[in-house]
Structures are given as structure tokens and as C-alpha cells.
Design a protein around this motif. Structure first.
Motif, PDB file in Angstrom:
ATOM      1  N   PHE A 192       0.861  -1.177   0.000  1.00  0.00           N
ATOM      2  CA  PHE A 192       0.000   0.000   0.000  1.00  0.00           C
ATOM      3  C   PHE A 192       0.896   1.224   0.000  1.00  0.00           C
ATOM      4  CE2 PHE A 192      -2.330   3.535   1.557  1.00  0.00           C
ATOM      5  CZ  PHE A 192      -3.690   3.295   1.378  1.00  0.00           C
ATOM      6  N   GLY A 193       0.847   1.996  -1.082  1.00  0.00           N
ATOM      7  CA  GLY A 193       1.679   3.183  -1.165  1.00  0.00           C
ATOM      8  C   GLY A 193       0.853   4.426  -1.417  1.00  0.00           C
ATOM      9  N   HIS A 194       1.222   5.511  -0.728  1.00  0.00           N
ATOM     10  CA  HIS A 194       0.537   6.787  -0.935  1.00  0.00           C
ATOM     11  C   HIS A 194       1.487   7.775  -1.592  1.00  0.00           C
ATOM     12  CE1 HIS A 194      -2.238  10.074  -0.443  1.00  0.00           C
ATOM     13  NE2 HIS A 194      -1.312  10.786   0.176  1.00  0.00           N
ATOM     14  N   SER A 195       1.034   8.405  -2.696  1.00  0.00           N
ATOM     15  CA  SER A 195       1.775   9.432  -3.414  1.00  0.00           C
ATOM     16  C   SER A 195       3.115   8.867  -3.887  1.00  0.00           C
ATOM     17  CB  SER A 195       1.924  10.669  -2.514  1.00  0.00           C
ATOM     18  OG  SER A 195       2.282  11.797  -3.261  1.00  0.00           O
TER      19      SER A 195
ATOM     20  N   VAL B  34      -2.723   1.510  -4.453  1.00  0.00           N
ATOM     21  CA  VAL B  34      -2.004   2.747  -4.784  1.00  0.00           C
ATOM     22  C   VAL B  34      -2.933   3.922  -4.510  1.00  0.00           C
ATOM     23  CG1 VAL B  34      -0.348   1.796  -6.416  1.00  0.00           C
ATOM     24  CG2 VAL B  34      -2.632   2.360  -7.226  1.00  0.00           C
ATOM     25  N   SER B  35      -2.404   4.916  -3.804  1.00  0.00           N
ATOM     26  CA  SER B  35      -3.225   6.014  -3.305  1.00  0.00           C
ATOM     27  C   SER B  35      -2.576   7.346  -3.659  1.00  0.00           C
ATOM     28  CB  SER B  35      -3.364   5.883  -1.780  1.00  0.00           C
ATOM     29  OG  SER B  35      -3.893   7.050  -1.193  1.00  0.00           O
ATOM     30  N   GLY B  36      -3.399   8.307  -4.085  1.00  0.00           N
ATOM     31  CA  GLY B  36      -2.924   9.671  -4.268  1.00  0.00           C
ATOM     32  C   GLY B  36      -1.830   9.829  -5.303  1.00  0.00           C
ATOM     33  N   ARG B  37      -1.901   9.031  -6.378  1.00  0.00           N
ATOM     34  CA  ARG B  37      -0.861   9.104  -7.393  1.00  0.00           C
ATOM     35  C   ARG B  37      -1.430   8.702  -8.746  1.00  0.00           C
ATOM     36  NH1 ARG B  37       3.627  11.750  -8.883  1.00  0.00           N
ATOM     37  NH2 ARG B  37       4.174  10.817 -10.880  1.00  0.00           N
ATOM     38  N   ARG B  38      -1.121   9.488  -9.758  1.00  0.00           N
ATOM     39  CA  ARG B  38      -1.489   9.138 -11.132  1.00  0.00           C
ATOM     40  C   ARG B  38      -0.741   7.873 -11.548  1.00  0.00           C
ATOM     41  NH1 ARG B  38       0.093  14.430 -13.899  1.00  0.00           N
ATOM     42  NH2 ARG B  38      -0.348  15.170 -11.802  1.00  0.00           N
ATOM     43  N   ALA B  39      -1.256   7.183 -12.558  1.00  0.00           N
ATOM     44  CA  ALA B  39      -0.621   5.963 -13.042  1.00  0.00           C
ATOM     45  C   ALA B  39       0.779   6.272 -13.558  1.00  0.00           C
ATOM     46  CB  ALA B  39      -1.466   5.337 -14.141  1.00  0.00           C
TER      47      ALA B  39
END
Length: 267
Positions: free
Chosen positions: A100-103, A128-133
Motif C-alpha cells: 500500500f503506497g501513498h503518493s 495505490v493512493s494519491g498518485r497518477r498511473a
């Protein structure tokens, strides 16, 4: 790049805040945002430790690792995370891995998941959180080369750091080198073509995140052959710092990982 870490080195990278009294169903590894530390995920560990072995990544250059040079490359960060996770300290019990990763952490988690898959040990799921592909170009202004005032202004705009900390010169002296290094890692990252993940991917985003449009969040579906789910929460880039939204994210993780529904994500 493939290398190994001894147990002591691995434990510098991974924090376990709570033990699990019964056999956990998976190992949840949480990777923080630019300038963030492992402690950002303490509430997640507190809520989930009864069912999951929760680890949080501590990047070099902050808190007890402040004397270490921060890394400025997403790939190198991912290589160290993989080495820590596969070290004798953490990689010998066969627990399925979930990232689980944020940004910034979302990019590191993606690169780590890709590296693990190349080694023949794909993760059970990637959140995946808070980040564009990764395939979406980063169209925001580069920050890592700007002066301290501009970096502090960005931190205030993102609303992820307490204002009183940003007003303390001594605190800024300690945190800005790591923040700048993290920004450089994100802003110089270039996605390279590689086999798509086979694991389920769940994308989380705030509905008012100035850094991530919904189409850019949805584009994570292009990076897996497995199921993809997009979940949108009220809030901005740090939507998951809000207690109600953090509770909702914890409930989602528990539903997917504790009840065995990691593969049952919506199309």
C-alpha cells in the motif's frame, strides 16, 4: 538491481508498530508519501494489527535515520524495499505480501511489486493512493530545485504537514533535505515498459486532489492483467489523514485482505 540486506539493515527500512496475536492472513507493507515517515501509518497498524502483519517503510534521511543520505531515485528506493522484505528478518515465513503506497509511496510500491513479480513472487494485491498511473506524464512544476520557501509553500498547499512544524526553523532544517530528495525522486521518475502486473490493483484517490485527475487514477488499470478497482474518497491529496476517510480505507483493506476478497474487486 538485485542485492541483499542483513537483518539489522532490513529492520532500519521496516517498522512493526504492533504484533499480531494470532496468525495474520497477510503482510501489509505501507509506503509513505514524499517527506513522510513510517509513523504516518501508525493508525493503520493500530486498526489492522489484529488480523494483518502491518509493516511501514522508513526511508533514509528522516527521524532516527536522519544521519543517512536520502535516496533520490524511485528504483533504488524500491530495490531496498524488496531487499528488506526478502531478507531473513522478514521474508522467511511465506506470508503473502500486500503493498500500500501513498503518493511517492505508490510509485515505490509499484516498482517493488514489479520487481517481486520478476523474481517469481508476485504480491497478493497492490493498493495505490494519491498518485497518477506511472504511464501518465507528471505535468506539475518541478519543486526539488526551488528554494526552501517554495518547497514549504507546496507542503502547506498539500495540507499534509502540521503548520506549526512548517513554522519552526529547526524542524525545517531537519526535514527539508528529505523532502527535497523525495521530490527529486518523483520528478525524475520515468516509467519504463515492462510486463504488466498480474496482481489485483486497487486505486484510491481524493475527489479534490489537485495532483491527480480521475482519468489519471483510472489509468492504473493499464498496469495490470488482473482486476482493477478505482475508489474515490472525499478530500484532497491527503484525504486519508481525515479520521472518517482513514476509517473507510481501513475498512476497505480489512474487507479485501482479511475476508479473502483481494481478487474480488470490481471491474
Amino acid at each position: 538491481m538485485s542485492f541483499s540486506l542483513d537483518p539489522a539493515a532490513a529492520e532500519r527500512w521496516l517498522r512493526r508498530f504492533h504484533t499480531t496475536p494470532r496468525g495474520p492472513s497477510a503482510r501489509l507493507v505501507c509506503l509513505p508519501h514524499a517527506g513522510g515517515s513510517a509513523g504516518f501509518f501508525f493508525p493503520f497498524s493500530q486498526a489492522l494489527a489484529g488480523d494483518l502483519d502491518v509493516l511501514a517503510v522508513q526511508y533514509p534521511g528522516r527521524l532516527e535515520r536522519h544521519h543517512e543520505e536520502p535516496l533520490t531515485d524511485i528504483g533504488r528506493l524500491a530495490d531496498h524495499v524488496v531487499a528488506a522484505l526478502t531478507s531473513p528478518a522478514f521474508g522467511t515465513d511465506g506470508l503473502p505480501l500486500v503493498l500500500f503506497g501513498h503518493s511517492l509511496g505508490a510509485l515505490v510500491a509499484y516498482e517493488a511489486a514489479s520487481a517481486l513479480q520478476e523474481r517469481g513472487t508476485p504480491v497478493r494485491a497492490l493498493f495505490v493512493s494519491g498518485r497518477r498511473a506511472p504511464s501518465c506524464p507528471d505535468d506539475v512544476k518541478p519543486l526539488h530545485a526551488l528554494d526552501d520557501a517554495a518547497v514549504v509553500a507546496e507542503l502547506r498547499d498539500m495540507d499534509g504537514t502540521e503548520d506549526e512544524l512548517l513554522s519552526d526553523p529547526e524542524v525545517l532544517r531537519l526535514i527539508l533535505p528529505a523532502v527535497r530528495a523525495d521530490y527529486r525522486a518523483v520528478e525524475t521518475y520515468r516509467h519504463r515498459t515492462r510486463p504488466r502486473l498480474t496482481s489485483p490493483v486497487v486505486t484510491l484517490t481524493g475527489d479534490n486532489d489537485p495532483r491527480v485527475r480521475l482519468d489519471q487514477a483510472a489509468a492504473w488499470a493499464d498496469h495490470t492483467t488482473g482486476p482493477h478497482e478505482l475508489r474515490v474518497f472525499p478530500g484532497g491529496h491527503f484525504y486519508l489523514s481525515s479520521p472518517p476517510q482513514r476509517s473507510a480505507v481501513v475498512a476497505l483493506l480489512r474487507d479485501r485482505l482479511v475476508t479473502g476478497r483481494a481478487d474480488a474487486v470490481s471491474p
